[in-house]
Design a protein around this motif. Structure first.
Motif, PDB file in Angstrom:
ATOM      1  N   GLY A  52       0.821  -1.209   0.000  1.00 22.01           N
ATOM      2  CA  GLY A  52       0.000   0.000   0.000  1.00 22.01           C
ATOM      3  C   GLY A  52       0.853   1.256   0.000  1.00 22.01           C
ATOM      4  N   LYS A  53       1.902   1.249   0.818  1.00 21.27           N
ATOM      5  CA  LYS A  53       2.786   2.413   0.877  1.00 21.27           C
ATOM      6  C   LYS A  53       3.536   2.612  -0.436  1.00 21.27           C
ATOM      7  CE  LYS A  53       3.379   2.381   5.869  1.00 21.27           C
ATOM      8  NZ  LYS A  53       4.299   2.206   6.977  1.00 21.27           N
ATOM      9  N   VAL A  54       3.942   1.509  -1.053  1.00 20.64           N
ATOM     10  CA  VAL A  54       4.643   1.601  -2.342  1.00 20.64           C
ATOM     11  C   VAL A  54       3.709   2.173  -3.404  1.00 20.64           C
ATOM     12  CG1 VAL A  54       5.625   0.212  -4.214  1.00 20.64           C
ATOM     13  CG2 VAL A  54       6.361  -0.166  -1.877  1.00 20.64           C
ATOM     14  N   SER A  55       2.458   1.751  -3.400  1.00 13.48           N
ATOM     15  CA  SER A  55       1.512   2.289  -4.390  1.00 13.48           C
ATOM     16  C   SER A  55       1.261   3.785  -4.143  1.00 13.48           C
ATOM     17  CB  SER A  55       0.202   1.509  -4.370  1.00 13.48           C
ATOM     18  OG  SER A  55      -0.482   1.704  -3.159  1.00 13.48           O
ATOM     19  N   GLN A  56       1.219   4.204  -2.872  1.00 12.86           N
ATOM     20  CA  GLN A  56       1.073   5.626  -2.575  1.00 12.86           C
ATOM     21  C   GLN A  56       2.280   6.412  -3.087  1.00 12.86           C
ATOM     22  OE1 GLN A  56       0.533   5.824   1.671  1.00 12.86           O
ATOM     23  NE2 GLN A  56      -1.700   5.675   1.527  1.00 12.86           N
ATOM     24  N   LEU A  57       3.480   5.876  -2.848  1.00  9.92           N
ATOM     25  CA  LEU A  57       4.692   6.547  -3.333  1.00  9.92           C
ATOM     26  C   LEU A  57       4.706   6.605  -4.857  1.00  9.92           C
ATOM     27  CD1 LEU A  57       7.455   5.159  -0.963  1.00  9.92           C
ATOM     28  CD2 LEU A  57       6.623   7.502  -1.111  1.00  9.92           C
ATOM     29  N   LYS A  58       4.212   5.555  -5.486  1.00  7.61           N
ATOM     30  CA  LYS A  58       4.150   5.526  -6.947  1.00  7.61           C
ATOM     31  C   LYS A  58       3.228   6.631  -7.456  1.00  7.61           C
ATOM     32  CE  LYS A  58       3.216   2.200 -10.638  1.00  7.61           C
ATOM     33  NZ  LYS A  58       2.757   0.834 -10.915  1.00  7.61           N
ATOM     34  N   ASP A  59       2.068   6.800  -6.818  1.00 10.53           N
ATOM     35  CA  ASP A  59       1.143   7.860  -7.213  1.00 10.53           C
ATOM     36  C   ASP A  59       1.758   9.242  -6.992  1.00 10.53           C
ATOM     37  OD1 ASP A  59      -0.716   5.946  -7.883  1.00 10.53           O
ATOM     38  OD2 ASP A  59      -1.832   6.102  -5.978  1.00 10.53           O
ATOM     39  N   ILE A  60       2.448   9.402  -5.869  1.00 14.13           N
ATOM     40  CA  ILE A  60       3.081  10.688  -5.564  1.00 14.13           C
ATOM     41  C   ILE A  60       4.154  11.012  -6.602  1.00 14.13           C
ATOM     42  CG2 ILE A  60       4.607  11.862  -3.919  1.00 14.13           C
ATOM     43  CD1 ILE A  60       3.009  10.448  -1.690  1.00 14.13           C
ATOM     44  N   THR A  61       4.973  10.021  -6.957  1.00 15.01           N
ATOM     45  CA  THR A  61       6.033  10.281  -7.940  1.00 15.01           C
ATOM     46  C   THR A  61       5.442  10.579  -9.311  1.00 15.01           C
ATOM     47  OG1 THR A  61       6.263   7.891  -8.293  1.00 15.01           O
ATOM     48  CG2 THR A  61       7.804   8.938  -6.760  1.00 15.01           C
ATOM     49  N   ARG A  62       4.335   9.946  -9.666  1.00 17.75           N
ATOM     50  CA  ARG A  62       3.684  10.271 -10.938  1.00 17.75           C
ATOM     51  C   ARG A  62       3.187  11.717 -10.919  1.00 17.75           C
ATOM     52  NH1 ARG A  62       0.180   4.821 -12.130  1.00 17.75           N
ATOM     53  NH2 ARG A  62       1.914   3.596 -12.923  1.00 17.75           N
ATOM     54  N   GLY A  63       2.607  12.137  -9.794  1.00 19.00           N
ATOM     55  CA  GLY A  63       2.157  13.527  -9.668  1.00 19.00           C
ATOM     56  C   GLY A  63       3.307  14.501  -9.770  1.00 19.00           C
ATOM     57  N   ILE A  64       4.414  14.180  -9.122  1.00 17.13           N
ATOM     58  CA  ILE A  64       5.599  15.045  -9.185  1.00 17.13           C
ATOM     59  C   ILE A  64       6.110  15.120 -10.621  1.00 17.13           C
ATOM     60  CG2 ILE A  64       8.029  15.226  -8.494  1.00 17.13           C
ATOM     61  CD1 ILE A  64       7.184  14.151  -5.746  1.00 17.13           C
ATOM     62  N   GLY A  65       6.120  13.982 -11.304  1.00 17.50           N
ATOM     63  CA  GLY A  65       6.576  13.962 -12.694  1.00 17.50           C
ATOM     64  C   GLY A  65       5.712  14.829 -13.590  1.00 17.50           C
ATOM     65  N   SER A  66       4.386  14.761 -13.414  1.00 17.30           N
ATOM     66  CA  SER A  66       3.507  15.591 -14.246  1.00 17.30           C
ATOM     67  C   SER A  66       3.697  17.075 -13.919  1.00 17.30           C
ATOM     68  CB  SER A  66       2.044  15.183 -14.068  1.00 17.30           C
ATOM     69  OG  SER A  66       1.603  15.440 -12.755  1.00 17.30           O
ATOM     70  N   ASN A  67       3.902  17.401 -12.641  1.00 21.38           N
ATOM     71  CA  ASN A  67       4.169  18.799 -12.266  1.00 21.38           C
ATOM     72  C   ASN A  67       5.475  19.294 -12.874  1.00 21.38           C
ATOM     73  OD1 ASN A  67       1.846  19.143 -10.802  1.00 21.38           O
ATOM     74  ND2 ASN A  67       2.786  18.682  -8.834  1.00 21.38           N
ATOM     75  N   ILE A  68       6.464  18.439 -12.917  1.00 20.99           N
ATOM     76  CA  ILE A  68       7.756  18.820 -13.498  1.00 20.99           C
ATOM     77  C   ILE A  68       7.591  19.089 -14.990  1.00 20.99           C
ATOM     78  CG2 ILE A  68      10.034  17.893 -14.117  1.00 20.99           C
ATOM     79  CD1 ILE A  68      10.096  16.595 -11.346  1.00 20.99           C
ATOM     80  N   LYS A  69       6.825  18.215 -15.678  1.00 20.00           N
ATOM     81  CA  LYS A  69       6.607  18.428 -17.114  1.00 20.00           C
ATOM     82  C   LYS A  69       5.877  19.742 -17.372  1.00 20.00           C
ATOM     83  CE  LYS A  69       6.536  13.557 -18.376  1.00 20.00           C
ATOM     84  NZ  LYS A  69       5.709  12.424 -18.805  1.00 20.00           N
ATOM     85  N   GLU A  70       4.853  20.032 -16.567  1.00 21.77           N
ATOM     86  CA  GLU A  70       4.121  21.288 -16.722  1.00 21.77           C
ATOM     87  C   GLU A  70       5.033  22.486 -16.462  1.00 21.77           C
ATOM     88  OE1 GLU A  70       0.747  21.163 -14.142  1.00 21.77           O
ATOM     89  OE2 GLU A  70      -0.145  19.452 -15.173  1.00 21.77           O
ATOM     90  N   SER A  71       5.855  22.391 -15.421  1.00 21.09           N
ATOM     91  CA  SER A  71       6.766  23.501 -15.090  1.00 21.09           C
ATOM     92  C   SER A  71       7.787  23.718 -16.202  1.00 21.09           C
ATOM     93  CB  SER A  71       7.487  23.217 -13.771  1.00 21.09           C
ATOM     94  OG  SER A  71       6.578  23.147 -12.716  1.00 21.09           O
ATOM     95  N   ASN A  72       8.296  22.619 -16.756  1.00 23.31           N
ATOM     96  CA  ASN A  72       9.270  22.756 -17.836  1.00 23.31           C
ATOM     97  C   ASN A  72       8.648  23.400 -19.072  1.00 23.31           C
ATOM     98  OD1 ASN A  72      11.480  21.756 -16.485  1.00 23.31           O
ATOM     99  ND2 ASN A  72      11.152  19.660 -17.149  1.00 23.31           N
ATOM    100  N   SER A  73       7.422  23.009 -19.407  1.00 25.54           N
ATOM    101  CA  SER A  73       6.775  23.631 -20.570  1.00 25.54           C
ATOM    102  C   SER A  73       6.503  25.110 -20.298  1.00 25.54           C
ATOM    103  CB  SER A  73       5.478  22.895 -20.918  1.00 25.54           C
ATOM    104  OG  SER A  73       4.518  23.050 -19.903  1.00 25.54           O
ATOM    105  N   LEU A  74       6.102  25.449 -19.072  1.00 23.49           N
ATOM    106  CA  LEU A  74       5.879  26.852 -18.718  1.00 23.49           C
ATOM    107  C   LEU A  74       7.177  27.650 -18.824  1.00 23.49           C
ATOM    108  CD1 LEU A  74       3.944  29.024 -17.548  1.00 23.49           C
ATOM    109  CD2 LEU A  74       4.740  28.320 -15.293  1.00 23.49           C
ATOM    110  N   LEU A  75       8.269  27.070 -18.340  1.00 24.54           N
ATOM    111  CA  LEU A  75       9.565  27.756 -18.424  1.00 24.54           C
ATOM    112  C   LEU A  75      10.003  27.927 -19.871  1.00 24.54           C
ATOM    113  CD1 LEU A  75      11.526  26.145 -15.460  1.00 24.54           C
ATOM    114  CD2 LEU A  75      10.730  28.492 -15.640  1.00 24.54           C
TER     115      LEU A  75
END
Length: 151
Positions: A52-75
């Protein structure tokens, strides 16, 4: 040769404390089997918790990855916009240099008059928007709520 777990090694080495009691090893084996089963259940529960904790971390890292992609496109977009603005400023500076190199001061006089006109226009508009330029703010009377409600 007998299985080493079926033979009581301690009893074979030191002798049994209960020489006449043969039911004790079976009882000990039942307790050992029960304790192994309980440990296995605890391990399974902990494994499920970790999954369960691994799946939560997986979801969090996916969210971080999408935020990074959005930030890079904005930059990237901001970089393009800044490059465009830099080009416009270079063109404007070139025109100003050309105007300054021009020997007639007519352009400079027009620019100074225009700036002064803007300054006075903003000054009068500010006076009108604040009701004549009075600097005193309206007074507000605050009273403490003594009823005891809401607090």
């Amino acid at each position: 040769m007998a299985n080493r777990f079926e033979v009581d090694q301690r009893a074979a080495l030191f002798g049994s404390r209960f020489p006449g009691n043969k039911a004790a090893p079976k009882k000990d084996d039942m307790y050992a089997a029960h304790s192994r089963e309980m440990m296995e259940h605890q391990n399974d529960a902990q494994i499920e918790d970790l999954e369960g904790k691994v799946s939560q971390l997986k979801d969090i890292t996916r969210g971080i990855g999408s935020n990074i992609k959005e930030s890079n496109s904005l930059l990237d977009n901001m970089g393009i916009d800044f490059d465009k603005a830099a080009g416009l400023l270079k063109g404007t500076l070139g025109q100003l240099k050309g105007m300054m190199n021009n020997k007639s001061s007519k352009h400079m006089i027009y620019m100074v008059v225009f700036v002064l006109f803007l300054f006075f226009m903003m000054y009068f508009l500010r006076k009108l928007s604040f009701g004549g330029g009075s600097s005193s703010a309206p007074k507000v009377d605050l009273k403490q709520n003594l009823s005891g409600v809401g607090g």
